[in-house]
Every structure is written in C-alpha cells, then in structure tokens.
Enzyme design. Structure first.
Site, PDB file in Angstrom:
ATOM      1  N   ARG A 178      51.873  41.453  44.862  1.00  0.00           N
ATOM      2  CA  ARG A 178      52.140  42.074  46.154  1.00  0.00           C
ATOM      3  C   ARG A 178      51.966  41.150  47.371  1.00  0.00           C
ATOM      4  O   ARG A 178      52.638  41.343  48.382  1.00  0.00           O
ATOM      5  CB  ARG A 178      51.225  43.289  46.371  1.00  0.00           C
ATOM      6  CG  ARG A 178      51.472  44.424  45.416  1.00  0.00           C
ATOM      7  CD  ARG A 178      50.477  45.556  45.668  1.00  0.00           C
ATOM      8  NE  ARG A 178      50.709  46.223  46.946  1.00  0.00           N
ATOM      9  CZ  ARG A 178      51.479  47.294  47.099  1.00  0.00           C
ATOM     10  NH1 ARG A 178      52.105  47.816  46.055  1.00  0.00           N
ATOM     11  NH2 ARG A 178      51.630  47.851  48.280  1.00  0.00           N
ATOM     12  N   GLN A 219      27.891  15.578  35.499  1.00  0.00           N
ATOM     13  CA  GLN A 219      29.113  15.729  34.711  1.00  0.00           C
ATOM     14  C   GLN A 219      30.240  16.257  35.586  1.00  0.00           C
ATOM     15  O   GLN A 219      31.413  15.963  35.367  1.00  0.00           O
ATOM     16  CB  GLN A 219      28.874  16.672  33.527  1.00  0.00           C
ATOM     17  CG  GLN A 219      30.031  16.697  32.551  1.00  0.00           C
ATOM     18  CD  GLN A 219      29.710  17.498  31.306  1.00  0.00           C
ATOM     19  OE1 GLN A 219      29.958  18.692  31.264  1.00  0.00           O
ATOM     20  NE2 GLN A 219      29.141  16.832  30.307  1.00  0.00           N
ATOM     21  N   THR A 274      35.109  12.577  29.296  1.00  0.00           N
ATOM     22  CA  THR A 274      34.555  13.888  28.996  1.00  0.00           C
ATOM     23  C   THR A 274      35.508  14.941  29.553  1.00  0.00           C
ATOM     24  O   THR A 274      36.417  14.625  30.342  1.00  0.00           O
ATOM     25  CB  THR A 274      33.151  14.048  29.607  1.00  0.00           C
ATOM     26  OG1 THR A 274      32.564  15.269  29.125  1.00  0.00           O
ATOM     27  CG2 THR A 274      33.202  14.097  31.123  1.00  0.00           C
ATOM     28  N   ARG A 301      46.318  45.485  56.518  1.00  0.00           N
ATOM     29  CA  ARG A 301      46.345  44.722  55.273  1.00  0.00           C
ATOM     30  C   ARG A 301      45.712  43.347  55.473  1.00  0.00           C
ATOM     31  O   ARG A 301      45.028  42.842  54.587  1.00  0.00           O
ATOM     32  CB  ARG A 301      47.786  44.579  54.779  1.00  0.00           C
ATOM     33  CG  ARG A 301      47.887  44.045  53.356  1.00  0.00           C
ATOM     34  CD  ARG A 301      49.338  43.967  52.908  1.00  0.00           C
ATOM     35  NE  ARG A 301      49.982  45.261  52.963  1.00  0.00           N
ATOM     36  CZ  ARG A 301      51.299  45.448  53.062  1.00  0.00           C
ATOM     37  NH1 ARG A 301      52.102  44.399  53.129  1.00  0.00           N
ATOM     38  NH2 ARG A 301      51.808  46.655  53.099  1.00  0.00           N
ATOM     39  N   HIS A 326      37.651  25.202  22.204  1.00  0.00           N
ATOM     40  CA  HIS A 326      37.457  24.241  23.302  1.00  0.00           C
ATOM     41  C   HIS A 326      38.823  23.951  23.903  1.00  0.00           C
ATOM     42  O   HIS A 326      39.678  23.341  23.249  1.00  0.00           O
ATOM     43  CB  HIS A 326      36.809  22.962  22.762  1.00  0.00           C
ATOM     44  CG  HIS A 326      36.248  22.060  23.831  1.00  0.00           C
ATOM     45  ND1 HIS A 326      37.051  21.337  24.686  1.00  0.00           N
ATOM     46  CD2 HIS A 326      34.963  21.756  24.178  1.00  0.00           C
ATOM     47  CE1 HIS A 326      36.296  20.631  25.509  1.00  0.00           C
ATOM     48  NE2 HIS A 326      35.015  20.870  25.220  1.00  0.00           N
ATOM     49  N   ASP A 327      39.032  24.372  25.157  1.00  0.00           N
ATOM     50  CA  ASP A 327      40.374  24.276  25.726  1.00  0.00           C
ATOM     51  C   ASP A 327      40.842  22.835  25.914  1.00  0.00           C
ATOM     52  O   ASP A 327      42.006  22.508  25.640  1.00  0.00           O
ATOM     53  CB  ASP A 327      40.461  25.053  27.048  1.00  0.00           C
ATOM     54  CG  ASP A 327      39.454  24.599  28.097  1.00  0.00           C
ATOM     55  OD1 ASP A 327      38.525  23.843  27.747  1.00  0.00           O
ATOM     56  OD2 ASP A 327      39.583  25.016  29.273  1.00  0.00           O
ATOM     57  N   HIS A 342      32.708  45.226  75.242  1.00  0.00           N
ATOM     58  CA  HIS A 342      32.133  46.398  74.559  1.00  0.00           C
ATOM     59  C   HIS A 342      33.189  47.484  74.318  1.00  0.00           C
ATOM     60  O   HIS A 342      32.856  48.658  74.178  1.00  0.00           O
ATOM     61  CB  HIS A 342      30.959  46.988  75.360  1.00  0.00           C
ATOM     62  CG  HIS A 342      29.990  45.968  75.845  1.00  0.00           C
ATOM     63  ND1 HIS A 342      28.992  45.454  75.055  1.00  0.00           N
ATOM     64  CD2 HIS A 342      29.881  45.332  77.038  1.00  0.00           C
ATOM     65  CE1 HIS A 342      28.298  44.557  75.736  1.00  0.00           C
ATOM     66  NE2 HIS A 342      28.834  44.454  76.940  1.00  0.00           N
ATOM     67  N   SER A 366      53.350  57.701  57.701  1.00  0.00           N
ATOM     68  CA  SER A 366      52.432  58.635  57.062  1.00  0.00           C
ATOM     69  C   SER A 366      53.236  59.597  56.198  1.00  0.00           C
ATOM     70  O   SER A 366      54.320  60.024  56.582  1.00  0.00           O
ATOM     71  CB  SER A 366      51.636  59.418  58.118  1.00  0.00           C
ATOM     72  OG  SER A 366      50.974  60.529  57.544  1.00  0.00           O
TER      73      SER A 366
END
Length: 475
Positions: free
Chosen positions: A12, A233, A103, A295, A78-79, A151, A281
């Site tokens: 979307r 790592q 690694t 949104r 293990h990918d 305000h 609406s």
C-alpha cells in the site's frame, strides 16, 4: 495471496525502488559481488587464485540458483554457507576459493550497509523533492496574512508562506544530518571472525600490510572509500541507531506538517488534494477528511518508534557480537525505510497539490484582528494627547463586552464599532480602518521567507543535484 498476512508497507505505501533495495535478490547479488571483490583482491595480492575462477564467479554474479540455496539451507541451517555452496555449484572451478578467509559478516554486514546507503539516497531524492515544493509554496504565499497560533489559540499574525518555512527548515536540518551520514559513509570491510583479521593475516603469511591493502581494495571495488576504524565480528550497531534516528527525525518533521495540515483543513483554510470521486466518509457524504495527512501521521509514528529498538540492540551486543540482532535487523531497518518511503510519497503528493482558501483565511483574521489591533489604536491615541491609562481601561472594558457577545450570544466581534463610538478615541477614529490592515501585523514575515530561501534553500539546491521524484504508487 489473500489467505495470509501481507505487509501493507509493500502493498500500500512504499515505492518499488525501496522495496527492491531490501529484497533478497538485491542482498544476495551484493553477497556475490563481495565474494568476487574479495577473490579479485586476494589474487592481486598474490594468493593462488586464477583468472578462470574469477571469470566463472562473474558469469554467475547475477544468476542465483535459488532452488539449490533454499534446499541447502534446510540441510546446513546457515544462510551464508548455503549461498556459498550454491555459488560454488555454479562456478565449480571457483568453489575452493569462494569466501576465502571470510566470516559470514563479511557479506551480511557489508551488504546491509550498502543496502542502507542506497536506501538513504532514495530518501535524499524524495526529501529534496518535498523541499523544492515547499520552497515554491512558501514564495507563492509569503505575503498572505494568516492567523498565527500559540497553544492553538489565536496569536499575532504571520503569513502562510512564513509558516511553510517552518516545515521547510525542519527538513533542512534533517537533510544536513542525513548528508553527514552519507558523506562520511563506511563499510565494515575485511575484518575476520572477531575483527582481528587473523584469518587474512594467516593467508598472507603474517604480512599485515597486505591485509590492510586487501581491505582497501575490496572496499574500493564496492564503490566506497572508508571502513569502520575497528569492529568485532560486526560493525557497531550504534550506526544502525544513528541511521534510524535520522529517519525518525524526518518522520517527526513530516508528522508536524501533517498535523498542521489537519488543523488548517478543519479551519477550512488550506486543504490537501481531494479527488473528484473520493469518498470522505461512508456515512457522511459531505465530509472531506484529511486522509493523506492522517496517513503520514500513522506511518511517521511507526518510524518514530524505531530508534528505541535499535538502542536496545546496540546496547546488548555482548563483547564481539551476539546473534540477537540478526532477526531483529531483518524487521527494523527495512521497515523503517519502507514506512518513511510511504510518508515521503504522501508528503510529495500533498505539497504539490495543496488548496488555499484566502477568503476563509481573511474572514478568520477579521474575527480576531480587532483584539490584536487595540495596542496600535492605543498608541496612536496617546500620540494625539490621550491618557494611556484611561484609554487602556476603556479598551479593556470594551474588549470584555465584545468577547462576551461573541462567546455567550454568538454575535460577531463588534469591538472596533464600540471603540469608534467612544468619544475618548475620536482623535484616531478616521485612522482605525487603516490600522486594521492585516499587513500591518505580519512583521517581517515576508522578508523572512525571502531571506531564508536565499540564504539556506537556494544554496542547497545549487550544490545538491537531483531529479524530482515521482512516486510509482497511488497515495
């Protein structure tokens, strides 16, 4: 598929470009490019790697045998190794040297950093598009007086263009932070299992200079110049926090704009675009809800929540690393970018199609301006010899009565009529209408717009070249 959950950020809100950047295909192709860069660099520095092996790797750089990789991952759990095996299955002669000395984080971290960099550049393009549209809007309406609010109560007048510079300046500050990251971008580099480069030092028989040169070459081949100074790592997860914090800042700026739009639309002063066939609406056919702005707020709120997640991830990386970041990063980093992508798509749409109603704005000013004009009337009267304290008390009493008429009886604001009818103000009676011109109450708002655009925004656009972004998804 409609029988399982689909991520609305994909279906979307976000553009295809950002979704592609965080796709598996994009990531795994980056892995193969990294393996090729590593092998090339190792060969150039004297390791026993042949041109034929590298040529085979390049042949299959874009042709990933996903079926093999999926089956292999079920076996090895293990990918990265599944994709090492898959690559070796295609580039058979290169199989012995793929991933040599590396690694898993050599490919995972460096690839993720490149994905983030590419996604930041999409954000950059869209931010500039929004800023360009706000710039045009600010200049167009720099002289149009509107009620200012503190305000959420009527205050001194400003101009609609000046208000737009507030939105624009927020983005300008965000853009500076984003540019700081992209202009100083770093990869993880070639660091080994705990960041010591021990495996590569062994490959090069203890020659540390070759290890340093290997890292420089690999990073350069991937299109970058710098690496994180030290790492375990993984690269420090504080960087992810910094990135998502900038995304949050941009979301905050968009949220502020969208909230202002929602309020202005409720005042009927400015509206977001509303299409001819759009329904506001399901029950109230007359409604024109600010659904685009709402949104933005909804998606921005999601982005704003992400930095806390990254802060926790960063603070819980034990010693050289733990793996509790991996599954989390698969969610937070892509979705923060995808949600912000949706925010910016809508922001672009609204800012190029905002509808302004000057007559409504003027009517609202006229309802409040009499109260604001009383100080000017008082000063003019004193200049003509009036008693400041006596006049002040008269205005106070008239203001109270007029306010009571407006609030209790729903009548129009008749404060000026009361003052004109009061003989104590006879000396300035003929000047009062002139005093009431809204342009007398906007200060330097118009000049501030010009100054801001000339001193900040125009110089930015002279240095930052971009192509205006057109979202490929309907907002």
């Amino acid at each position: 598929m409609k029988d399982i959950y689909e991520n609305p950020l994909i279906t979307r809100y976000a553009d295809r470009k950002t979704a592609e950047i965080f796709s598996d295909d994009y990531r795994f192709k980056l892995w193969r490019k990294l393996w090729i860069a590593l092998a090339e660099s190792e060969k150039e520095l004297g390791l026993n790697i042949t041109d034929e092996q590298i040529a085979q790797m390049k042949k299959f750089a874009e042709d990933i045998n996903y079926d093999f990789a999926i089956k292999e991952e079920k076996i090895v759990r293990h990918d990265v190794m599944a994709h090492v095996h898959a690559f070796g299955e295609q580039a058979k002669k290169a199989k012995p040297i793929i991933h040599l000395g590396a690694t898993s984080c050599f490919v995972t971290d460096n690839a993720e950093l490149i994905q983030i960099y590419d996604a930041l550049n999409v954000v950059r393009e869209k931010m500039l598009t929004v800023m360009d549209k706000l710039r045009a809007f600010a200049l167009k309406y720099k002289d149009l007086p509107v009620l200012g609010y503190t305000h959420l109560q009527p205050a001194q007048l400003t101009t609609l263009g000046k208000r737009a510079t507030l939105w624009l300046y927020d983005l300008y500050l965000d853009y500076a932070d984003l540019k700081h990251i992209t202009d100083n971008y770093k990869l993880r580099g070639v660091k080994g299992t705990t960041g010591t480069q021990a495996s590569f030092l062994s490959l090069f028989d203890g020659n540390g200079d070759k290890v340093k040169e290997l890292q420089r070459k690999v990073v350069e081949k991937m299109g970058f110049k710098d690496v994180f100074a030290v790492s375990g790592q993984t690269y420090t997860r504080k960087f992810d926090y910094s990135v998502v914090s900038v995304l949050s800042q941009i979301a905050q700026s968009a949220y502020k704009f969208a909230n202002d739009m929602r309020i202005m639309q409720s005042f009927k002063e400015v509206e977001e675009p509303f299409e001819k066939t759009q329904i506001g609406s399901s029950a109230m056919a007359y409604k024109r809800n600010p659904m685009r702005s709402e949104r933005i707020c909804a998606l921005a709120r999601f982005v704003e929540s992400m930095p806390f997640n990254e802060a926790v991830t960063s603070s819980t990386q034990w010693f050289e690393r733990t793996l509790d970041d991996s599954a989390n990063k698969r969610l937070t980093i892509p979705q923060a970018f995808l949600a912000l992508d949706g925010v910016l798509n809508i922001y672009i749409n609204i800012t190029e199609n905002m509808v302004v109603y000057p007559n409504v704005i003027a009517r609202r000013i006229n309802d409040e301006l009499p109260f604001m004009a009383t100080e000017e009337i008082l000063m003019e009267c004193v200049k003509e010899g009036g008693d400041r304290q006596e006049l002040h008390e008269a205005i106070r009493c008239h203001s109270m009565e007029s306010a009571r008429a407006v609030k209790e009886r729903g009548e129009r604001n008749d404060l000026i009529d009361r003052i004109k009818a009061d003989g104590r103000f006879a000396a300035v009676k003929d000047k009062i209408d002139g005093i009431l011109s809204p342009k007398n109450f906007i200060g330097r708002a118009s000049e501030q717009v010009d100054d801001f655009i000339n001193e900040y925004i125009d110089p930015l656009f002279k240095t930052e070249k971009y192509v205006p972004f057109e979202p490929d998804i309907k907002v």
